[in-house]
Design a protein around this motif. Structure first.
Motif, short mmCIF file in Angstrom:
data_model
loop_
_atom_site.label_atom_id
_atom_site.label_comp_id
_atom_site.label_asym_id
_atom_site.label_seq_id
_atom_site.Cartn_x
_atom_site.Cartn_y
_atom_site.Cartn_z
N UNK A 170 19.05 22.12 23.66
CA UNK A 170 18.61 20.81 24.11
C UNK A 170 17.20 20.60 23.58
N UNK A 171 16.53 19.59 24.06
CA UNK A 171 15.15 19.33 23.62
C UNK A 171 14.32 20.59 23.76
N UNK A 172 14.51 21.30 24.87
CA UNK A 172 13.90 22.61 25.07
C UNK A 172 15.01 23.65 25.08
N UNK A 173 14.86 24.71 24.28
CA UNK A 173 15.86 25.75 24.23
C UNK A 173 15.78 26.59 25.49
N UNK A 174 16.94 27.00 25.99
CA UNK A 174 16.96 27.74 27.26
C UNK A 174 18.09 28.76 27.22
N UNK A 175 17.74 30.03 27.30
CA UNK A 175 18.74 31.10 27.34
C UNK A 175 19.17 31.31 28.78
N UNK A 176 20.47 31.22 29.05
CA UNK A 176 20.94 31.30 30.42
C UNK A 176 22.21 32.15 30.50
N UNK A 177 22.62 32.42 31.74
CA UNK A 177 23.89 33.10 31.94
C UNK A 177 25.02 32.06 31.88
N UNK A 178 26.22 32.48 31.51
CA UNK A 178 27.33 31.53 31.40
C UNK A 178 27.71 30.92 32.75
N UNK A 179 28.30 29.73 32.71
CA UNK A 179 28.86 29.11 33.90
C UNK A 179 29.99 29.97 34.44
N UNK A 180 30.17 29.93 35.77
CA UNK A 180 31.35 30.55 36.37
C UNK A 180 32.63 29.89 35.89
N UNK A 181 32.49 28.63 35.43
CA UNK A 181 33.68 27.88 34.99
C UNK A 181 34.44 28.65 33.91
N UNK A 182 33.75 29.33 33.02
CA UNK A 182 34.43 30.02 31.93
C UNK A 182 35.39 31.07 32.48
N UNK A 183 34.90 31.85 33.45
CA UNK A 183 35.75 32.87 34.06
C UNK A 183 36.89 32.25 34.86
N UNK A 184 36.60 31.12 35.50
CA UNK A 184 37.66 30.45 36.28
C UNK A 184 38.84 30.14 35.38
N UNK A 185 38.58 29.52 34.22
CA UNK A 185 39.67 29.11 33.33
C UNK A 185 40.22 30.27 32.52
N UNK A 186 39.39 31.23 32.17
CA UNK A 186 39.86 32.34 31.34
C UNK A 186 40.63 33.38 32.15
N UNK A 187 40.21 33.61 33.39
CA UNK A 187 40.79 34.71 34.17
C UNK A 187 41.57 34.24 35.40
N UNK A 188 40.99 33.32 36.16
CA UNK A 188 41.59 32.98 37.45
C UNK A 188 42.73 31.97 37.32
N UNK A 189 42.55 30.94 36.52
CA UNK A 189 43.57 29.90 36.37
C UNK A 189 44.90 30.46 35.88
N UNK A 190 44.93 31.38 34.89
CA UNK A 190 46.22 31.96 34.50
C UNK A 190 46.93 32.67 35.65
N UNK A 191 46.18 33.28 36.57
CA UNK A 191 46.80 33.92 37.74
C UNK A 191 47.40 32.89 38.66
N UNK A 192 46.72 31.77 38.81
CA UNK A 192 47.26 30.68 39.63
C UNK A 192 48.59 30.20 39.04
N UNK A 193 48.63 30.02 37.73
CA UNK A 193 49.86 29.57 37.08
C UNK A 193 50.98 30.59 37.27
N UNK A 194 50.66 31.86 37.14
CA UNK A 194 51.69 32.90 37.29
C UNK A 194 52.28 32.93 38.69
N UNK A 195 51.42 32.75 39.69
CA UNK A 195 51.90 32.73 41.06
C UNK A 195 52.74 31.48 41.32
#
Length: 617
Positions: free
Chosen positions: A548-573
């Motif tokens: 962005x206008x100011x660069x900022x190093x941060x930790x990833x959103x929880x959203x990534x893990x939700x869709x990568x790990x948790x959502x597939x488990x929801x679909x399987x169930x």
């Protein structure tokens, strides 16, 4: 020569191009091919000059018997005398209207843009800084253009500023598109991936010849955006591309996305195609090679979503090596990546214009609660279609039923909990759609690549300030493709006289070009010229650079893990198949589903405020 210069001047005036012709660039001798001329251009906004060599053939024309075949590079096209390297060659066959529809930024910058098309299109362009060659030679960046595998052209991507300002060589290459680039009949006669094999041939040409232009064949970066980024990812997995590049940049797309591998009912599509062109199905491929290119595109170019396939099955007879031995996720999990440093990223609101085009009055009134739920329902329904996350299970099981409402409630609980304001729901939907399609897949890819090679992940959030380029709705910041003007240095293009770029946009472009070329030169985006340190992405401590206008190093959103790990488990169930819905003869109860999904979801989504939520429940 005067005629070729006249053509160049006409091209520049029609395209809104940035260059001012000064004189010929030094001619270059290309091994096994001949001598090519070039053009030196001045870039007044940056005070540099670039040499460009356009329309260089890297394979024989893919026509006649070479249609639906790997590119023929033995022998390479050769010529006597000096080849005219001052004009672009025609783009590959496509629908020009689709090209305009998919390129909002270019449509705003150059509304009258016209391109020529031909099946004879396997040409590339070389842009380099003027002047002496450094001892270590110039780093090389090879661009695979976007366009959803159906449209696009290297002639759109003027690399003069990027090359001259950053002291790198940039190669933009064509590759066959749509039916011409990706037709397959699932046999060794037509196994598909012709456009990807064109890219391999272009990389071979670069490795063999770029030193004649002052570039280092040992310092090659491939980069692309959208479907071009998918191509980048596929090359990192293909044994045919191994050793041809050292670095890879995937922008606004990646190889773990659904679009990376095309899935459709092959036999149904081929039967339709045979009917359209009046060919027999059992001799279809040979018949198609005799049809005029324009007619073939008209009858088959948009018949399905042509794209990459796993061609190893069709080539199981060993007639030649496949481009892609297996599904990308399987290859990555098996540590099948080619050695290369990676930079992977996406834009904060990639899916904003998808919503803008889909929902009436989304700008003025936002997204109503009912529309929000319907959009999520459509998303969940798509999981059962070919290419969806549930497609393999549906194909292998009988009498499977998806509890759509259950999945819907889970996603709504995550993104629509106590939210009814249309503006908030609009933002929440863009966030979930972007993170599902782009963020989570980029995160998964970074997890894989960081185990083997230096990896950097970013999220681009900068909003274009110069409204004359493209009027961006107030609620949108960084939509799909909005990083491209900055990476390509458009604020410094000379002939865009009607645009007064803001100083903030120019600074952002400076930063982006510096980071991209730092990575190409040093495998580190902030190696030189930055006070902020961009740390490598590590699985145990993942970091994401917010651009962005100011660069900022941060930790990833929880959203990534939700869709990568948790959502597939929801679909399987939620996927109930005959042999899987019972445990010791009893059906999985609703209460069990609650414990399987919603209790972990509470912990996952709201770890800090759990007591408050428990009380409200």
């Amino acid at each position: 020569m005067w005629f070729s210069l006249l053509i160049l001047l006409v091209y520049l005036s029609n395209s809104g191009g940035q260059r001012i012709l000064i004189r010929d660039a030094p001619p270059v001798t290309i091994r096994r091919q001949g001598v090519t001329s070039g053009v030196e251009v001045t870039l007044s906004k940056i005070g540099h000059r670039a040499w460009m060599y356009l329309g260089l053939p890297f394979a024989q024309p893919p026509v006649g018997n070479l249609r639906f075949a790997p590119p023929n590079v033995d022998p390479l096209p050769a010529w006597s005398g000096i080849r005219n390297g001052s004009v672009h060659m025609p783009s590959c066959m496509q629908d020009p209207q689709m090209l305009h529809n998919r390129n909002r930024v270019f449509e705003a910058l150059m509304p009258n843009l016209q391109i020529r098309m031909s099946e004879d299109c396997l040409y590339l362009n070389v842009y380099r800084p003027e002047g002496a060659i450094p001892d270590e030679k110039f780093p090389v960046m090879v661009w695979f253009h976007p366009g959803d595998f159906h449209s696009g052209s290297p002639s759109l991507w003027d690399a003069s500023v990027l090359a001259a300002k950053q002291k790198v060589i940039v190669v933009t290459t064509a590759y066959r598109l749509n039916i011409f680039g990706f037709y397959s009949d699932s046999s060794s006669e037509a196994s598909g991936n012709w456009g990807l094999l064109d890219q391999v041939a272009a990389l071979d040409w670069v490795n063999q010849n770029i030193d004649s232009f002052g570039g280092s064949s040992q310092n090659v970066t491939i980069f692309g955006q959208g479907s071009g980024a998918v191509c980048v990812g596929l090359h990192t997995l293909s044994p045919l591309s191994r050793g041809k590049f050292q670095r890879a940049i995937s922008m606004g797309g990646n190889v773990l996305q659904r679009i990376a591998i095309t899935t459709f009912d092959t036999e149904t599509v081929l039967e339709m195609l045979a009917d359209n062109v009046t060919c027999f199905r059992n001799t279809l491929t040979g018949c198609l090679k005799n049809i005029v290119a324009e007619e073939l595109y008209k009858q088959g170019g948009m018949l399905t979503h042509w794209g990459p396939v796993v061609d190893a099955v069709a080539l199981a007879n060993g007639s030649r090596d496949p481009f892609l031995p297996d599904e990308p996720g399987i290859l990555m999990a098996a540590d099948g990546l080619n050695p290369a440093a990676h930079m992977i990223g996406f834009n904060h609101m990639e899916e904003a214009y998808e919503l803008y085009d889909k929902v009436d009055a989304v700008e003025s009134i936002g997204v109503t609660r009912d529309r929000f739920e319907n959009l999520i329902r459509e998303m969940v329904d798509e999981e059962q279609l070919p290419g969806g996350q549930l497609a393999p299970m549906i194909a292998s099981e009988e009498n499977c039923t998806l509890n759509v409402d259950f999945v819907l409630e889970t996603v709504i609980f995550r993104y629509g909990y106590q939210a009814n304001d249309p503006e908030n729901l609009r933002g929440n939907y863009v966030k979930l759609a972007t993170n599902k399609k782009y963020g989570s897949t980029a995160f998964r890819m970074a997890i894989f690549t960081s185990k083997r090679s230096p990896t950097y992940m970013y999220r681009f959030e900068y909003k274009l300030r110069t409204t004359k380029v493209l009027v961006v709705p107030e609620w949108i910041d960084a939509a799909h493709m909005m990083e491209l003007p900055f990476v390509w240095g458009m604020p410094f293009w000379t002939n865009l006289q009607n645009i007064d770029w803001s100083s903030a946009d120019r600074r952002m472009s400076e930063n982006m070009m510096n980071m991209w070329t730092n990575f190409a030169r040093f495998s580190n985006p902030t190696f030189k010229g930055f006070t902020v340190k961009w740390e490598e992405f590590k699985g145990i401590s993942p970091k994401v650079m917010v651009l962005d206008k100011n660069l900022n190093l941060s930790f990833p959103d929880q959203e990534y893990n939700f869709w990568a790990d948790y959502y597939p488990k929801v679909l399987n169930v939620a996927m109930q198949c005959c042999q899987n819905v019972t445990t010791d003869g009893a059906s999985i109860s609703s209460l069990s589903l609650v414990f399987l999904i919603f209790v972990p979801l509470l912990l996952y989504s709201f770890p800090i405020d759990l007591i408050h939520i428990s009380a409200s429940w």
